[in-house]
Scaffold this motif. Structure first.
Motif, PDB file in Angstrom:
ATOM      1  N   TYR A  48       0.807  -1.227   0.000  1.00 29.46           N
ATOM      2  CA  TYR A  48       0.000   0.000   0.000  1.00 29.46           C
ATOM      3  C   TYR A  48       0.836   1.271   0.000  1.00 29.46           C
ATOM      4  N   GLN A  49       2.171   1.086   0.063  1.00 35.64           N
ATOM      5  CA  GLN A  49       3.075   2.230   0.166  1.00 35.64           C
ATOM      6  C   GLN A  49       2.874   3.238  -0.967  1.00 35.64           C
TER       7      GLN A  49
ATOM      8  N   PHE B 160       0.297   4.178  -2.350  1.00 37.89           N
ATOM      9  CA  PHE B 160      -0.844   5.078  -2.152  1.00 37.89           C
ATOM     10  C   PHE B 160      -0.472   6.275  -1.296  1.00 37.89           C
ATOM     11  N   TRP B 161       0.241   6.036  -0.182  1.00 34.21           N
ATOM     12  CA  TRP B 161       0.595   7.195   0.620  1.00 34.21           C
ATOM     13  C   TRP B 161       1.761   7.966  -0.002  1.00 34.21           C
TER      14      TRP B 161
ATOM     15  N   ARG C   5       0.293  10.369  -2.588  1.00 34.07           N
ATOM     16  CA  ARG C   5      -0.303  11.537  -1.934  1.00 34.07           C
ATOM     17  C   ARG C   5       0.768  12.546  -1.554  1.00 34.07           C
TER      18      ARG C   5
ATOM     19  N   ALA D 102      -7.874  -1.228  -3.258  1.00 34.70           N
ATOM     20  CA  ALA D 102      -6.629  -0.731  -3.866  1.00 34.70           C
ATOM     21  C   ALA D 102      -6.760  -0.693  -5.387  1.00 34.70           C
TER      22      ALA D 102
ATOM     23  N   LEU E 135     -10.445   3.641  -0.640  1.00 33.28           N
ATOM     24  CA  LEU E 135      -9.300   3.389   0.245  1.00 33.28           C
ATOM     25  C   LEU E 135      -8.678   4.703   0.694  1.00 33.28           C
TER      26      LEU E 135
ATOM     27  N   ALA F 249      -5.222   5.490   2.480  1.00 26.58           N
ATOM     28  CA  ALA F 249      -4.026   4.743   2.895  1.00 26.58           C
ATOM     29  C   ALA F 249      -3.194   5.429   3.981  1.00 26.58           C
ATOM     30  N   ALA F 250      -3.449   6.706   4.254  1.00 23.12           N
ATOM     31  CA  ALA F 250      -2.588   7.453   5.181  1.00 23.12           C
ATOM     32  C   ALA F 250      -2.364   6.752   6.538  1.00 23.12           C
TER      33      ALA F 250
ATOM     34  N   LEU G 192      -2.165   3.708   7.150  1.00 21.67           N
ATOM     35  CA  LEU G 192      -1.231   2.592   6.951  1.00 21.67           C
ATOM     36  C   LEU G 192       0.210   3.090   7.009  1.00 21.67           C
ATOM     37  N   ALA G 193       0.420   4.340   6.601  1.00 20.37           N
ATOM     38  CA  ALA G 193       1.764   4.922   6.677  1.00 20.37           C
ATOM     39  C   ALA G 193       2.206   5.036   8.132  1.00 20.37           C
TER      40      ALA G 193
ATOM     41  N   ASP H  99       3.126   1.629   9.295  1.00 16.81           N
ATOM     42  CA  ASP H  99       4.408   1.286   8.692  1.00 16.81           C
ATOM     43  C   ASP H  99       5.556   1.968   9.443  1.00 16.81           C
TER      44      ASP H  99
END
Lengths: 119, 119
Positions: free
Chosen positions: A90-91, A93-94, A97, B29, B75, B77-78, B80-81, B84
């Motif tokens: 999913y990296q 996607f952020w 942004r 996604a 989705l 995704a922020a 998820l960052a 991570d």
């Protein structure tokens, strides 16, 4: 005696969904620790801390070794690598942004440098 | 109408601790999707899928937009960052293990190349 448990993304993410358990892992990153020492910062009973450690063990994130009367816990980071791998998909996607935000800021800076009025 | 919810590592990791919810994120996604389409691969009721989507929404991972009679999910995704970033601190532990394994394999290869007997 060393106990091993199967683990999966379900149990790993579940184990990480609690601030006490995340703090315990952070503590274990500095070195092995007894259950009592893990419990101390949380004003928590041995039983309470042991329950959290059991969830971490089931996720394969902690190895508990009984040495005489002490339960010594060690961090096992491998399942975190699996979680990281899952997130990596999913990296983009952020990152997209952030790239878009950077492009906007650069365009604004360029506009300012030209002395153009800002919209 | 777009709904926003606060999120934190607790709610994000909790949302990810379920295979159906992870599969829903994977589906999103590829592009926005209605609740019905998200439910389809799981032979799940609209209500069941909607419950999972609500947990994803609370974690800030999905935005639900009501368009007429359809609930369209996107989705986000922020968060998820953030998850991570939390995991990144532990990367050195699994990297160290891989480095150590690589060193052992190289040493074995070197020993073989010299024709020395393997221990």
């Amino acid at each position: 005696m060393v106990q091993h448990h199967t683990h999966s993304l379900d149990t790993v993410f579940h184990a990480l969904a609690d601030p006490t358990r995340r703090a315990m892992l952070r503590r274990l990153a500095d070195g092995e620790s007894g259950i009592g020492d893990l419990a101390a910062p949380f004003d928590m009973s041995f039983a309470g801390a042991s329950k959290h450690v059991r969830i971490l063990e089931r996720a394969g994130l902690v190895r508990r070794e009984v040495r005489g009367r002490t339960h010594v816990c060690t961090l096992e980071a491998a399942p975190l690598a699996e979680a990281d791998q899952w997130l990596n998909f999913y990296q983009r996607f952020w990152t997209e942004r952030l790239d878009a935000l950077e492009a906007i800021l650069k365009a604004e800076d360029a506009a300012k440098a030209k002395g153009e009025p800002k919209a």
